[in-house]
Scaffold this motif. Structure first.
Motif, short mmCIF file in Angstrom:
data_model
loop_
_atom_site.label_atom_id
_atom_site.label_comp_id
_atom_site.label_asym_id
_atom_site.label_seq_id
_atom_site.Cartn_x
_atom_site.Cartn_y
_atom_site.Cartn_z
N GLY A 1 -4.30 -2.52 -2.08
CA GLY A 1 -3.34 -2.48 -1.05
C GLY A 1 -2.71 -1.28 -0.89
O GLY A 1 -3.16 -0.45 -1.56
N PRO A 2 -1.86 -1.33 0.17
CA PRO A 2 -1.34 0.08 0.10
C PRO A 2 -0.25 0.32 -0.78
O PRO A 2 0.35 -0.39 -1.68
N VAL A 3 -0.16 1.54 -1.25
CA VAL A 3 1.07 2.00 -2.29
C VAL A 3 2.32 1.24 -2.03
O VAL A 3 2.95 1.17 -3.05
N TRP A 4 2.84 1.20 -0.89
CA TRP A 4 4.01 0.78 -0.36
C TRP A 4 4.13 -0.77 -1.10
O TRP A 4 5.33 -1.30 -0.73
N TRP A 5 3.19 -1.43 -1.29
CA TRP A 5 3.29 -2.73 -1.80
C TRP A 5 4.03 -2.74 -3.18
O TRP A 5 4.40 -3.86 -3.48
N LEU A 6 3.89 -1.79 -3.91
CA LEU A 6 4.36 -1.58 -5.28
C LEU A 6 5.96 -1.52 -4.99
O LEU A 6 6.57 -0.88 -4.36
N PRO A 7 6.54 -2.35 -5.82
CA PRO A 7 8.11 -2.60 -5.76
C PRO A 7 8.76 -0.91 -5.82
O PRO A 7 8.08 -0.18 -6.84
N GLN A 8 9.50 -0.85 -5.15
CA GLN A 8 10.21 0.69 -5.36
C GLN A 8 10.68 1.25 -6.66
O GLN A 8 10.80 2.15 -7.09
N GLU A 9 11.37 0.01 -7.26
CA GLU A 9 12.00 0.26 -8.70
C GLU A 9 10.67 0.57 -9.61
O GLU A 9 11.04 1.43 -10.96
N ILE A 10 9.45 0.31 -9.34
CA ILE A 10 8.39 0.71 -10.23
C ILE A 10 7.84 1.96 -9.88
O ILE A 10 7.62 2.77 -10.85
N MET A 11 7.52 2.01 -8.63
CA MET A 11 7.01 3.34 -8.03
C MET A 11 7.66 4.53 -8.49
O MET A 11 7.22 5.51 -8.82
N TRP A 12 9.18 4.30 -8.26
CA TRP A 12 10.00 5.58 -8.41
C TRP A 12 10.89 5.52 -9.69
O TRP A 12 11.59 6.16 -10.03
N SER A 13 10.26 4.78 -10.71
CA SER A 13 11.06 4.54 -11.94
C SER A 13 10.75 6.05 -12.58
O SER A 13 9.84 6.60 -12.74
N ASP A 14 11.81 6.28 -13.38
CA ASP A 14 11.82 7.67 -14.14
C ASP A 14 10.78 7.55 -15.29
O ASP A 14 10.34 8.59 -15.73
N LEU B 1 6.99 17.20 9.22
CA LEU B 1 5.52 16.96 8.89
C LEU B 1 5.14 17.14 7.53
O LEU B 1 5.10 18.01 7.00
N HIS B 2 4.56 16.15 6.92
CA HIS B 2 4.06 16.20 5.60
C HIS B 2 3.14 15.11 5.43
O HIS B 2 3.37 14.18 6.06
N PHE B 3 2.18 15.36 4.47
CA PHE B 3 0.98 14.33 4.23
C PHE B 3 1.43 13.88 2.54
O PHE B 3 1.28 14.97 1.75
N HIS B 4 1.25 12.74 2.26
CA HIS B 4 1.30 12.20 0.96
C HIS B 4 -0.04 11.93 0.67
O HIS B 4 -1.01 11.21 1.44
N LEU B 5 -0.64 12.28 -0.51
CA LEU B 5 -2.03 12.15 -0.99
C LEU B 5 -1.93 11.64 -2.02
O LEU B 5 -1.71 11.88 -3.36
N PHE B 6 -2.38 10.08 -1.97
CA PHE B 6 -2.45 9.23 -3.21
C PHE B 6 -4.10 8.98 -3.78
O PHE B 6 -4.55 8.45 -3.22
N PRO B 7 -4.21 9.64 -4.87
CA PRO B 7 -5.22 9.33 -5.78
C PRO B 7 -5.22 7.87 -6.05
O PRO B 7 -4.09 7.42 -6.74
N ARG B 8 -6.08 7.12 -5.75
CA ARG B 8 -6.14 5.59 -6.20
C ARG B 8 -7.01 5.05 -7.06
O ARG B 8 -8.23 5.55 -7.11
N LYS B 9 -6.67 4.16 -7.94
CA LYS B 9 -7.52 3.67 -8.88
C LYS B 9 -7.68 2.18 -8.80
O LYS B 9 -6.63 1.69 -8.28
N ASN B 10 -8.87 1.50 -9.04
CA ASN B 10 -8.92 0.03 -8.89
C ASN B 10 -7.72 -0.42 -9.58
O ASN B 10 -7.44 -0.57 -10.76
N ARG B 11 -7.11 -1.56 -9.03
CA ARG B 11 -6.20 -2.44 -9.36
C ARG B 11 -4.76 -1.62 -9.90
O ARG B 11 -3.95 -2.17 -10.80
N ASP B 12 -4.54 -0.35 -9.46
CA ASP B 12 -3.50 0.32 -9.63
C ASP B 12 -1.95 -0.27 -9.06
O ASP B 12 -0.95 0.24 -9.40
N LEU B 13 -2.21 -1.31 -8.33
CA LEU B 13 -1.02 -2.08 -7.87
C LEU B 13 -0.75 -3.10 -8.74
O LEU B 13 0.37 -3.84 -8.74
#
Length: 152
Positions: free
Chosen positions: A115-128, A94-106
């Motif tokens: 849209g949901p954060v998961w629409w962002l391609p993983q290679e962008i979201m999890w980029s170093d 059990l854990h919660f992801h808390l995502f602060p969102r800004k307009n057009r952050d996708l």
């Protein structure tokens, strides 16, 4: 021991640079990738897969603390909207992801950048490139702890 149990143990032993604070029912950890600036995880200190598995008093306190943590995240990082996710399909603890969102952050990956954060391609979201420097991480932890102090 599951990965989140290990993360909690490492955090409480001082071996997790992203650890922010221990609370009664969980720990607060900044996400190691910050495409969504201020991304925070609230991990339950009891190993459970589902909210309904928690004893009712602990469950109520965990949810209360999650709301307080999300309010502190909002105050510290000034989003336009907060997203809350409790998935557990990958890490069944059990854990919660808390995502602060800004307009057009996708960017171009959502409906007008929304849209949901998961629409962002993983290679962008999890980029170093999204990993905070030590200096930035320390600054983020100070900001979040300052807001948590005000709420407790």
């Amino acid at each position: 021991m599951c990965d989140i149990c290990k993360t909690i143990e490492n955090s409480l032993n001082g071996d997790n640079p992203y650890f922010v604070r221990e609370m009664k029912t969980g720990i607060v950890v900044l996400g190691w990738n910050q495409h969504f600036y201020g991304y925070t995880i609230f991990m339950c200190k009891q190993h459970a897969t589902e909210l309904y598995e928690l004893e009712s008093d602990f469950q109520a306190e965990y949810l209360k603390e999650m709301v307080i943590v999300s309010k502190a995240v909002a105050k510290a990082f000034n989003p336009e909207k907060m997203n809350y996710e409790c998935l557990g399909n990958g890490d069944t603890h059990l854990h919660f992801h808390l995502f602060p969102r800004k307009n057009r952050d996708l960017g171009a990956y959502g409906n007008n950048g929304k849209g949901p954060v998961w629409w962002l391609p993983q290679e962008i979201m999890w980029s170093d490139n999204n990993m905070p420097t030590k200096k930035e991480l320390d600054r983020m932890k100070l900001k979040l702890n300052f807001e948590l102090d005000k709420l407790f």
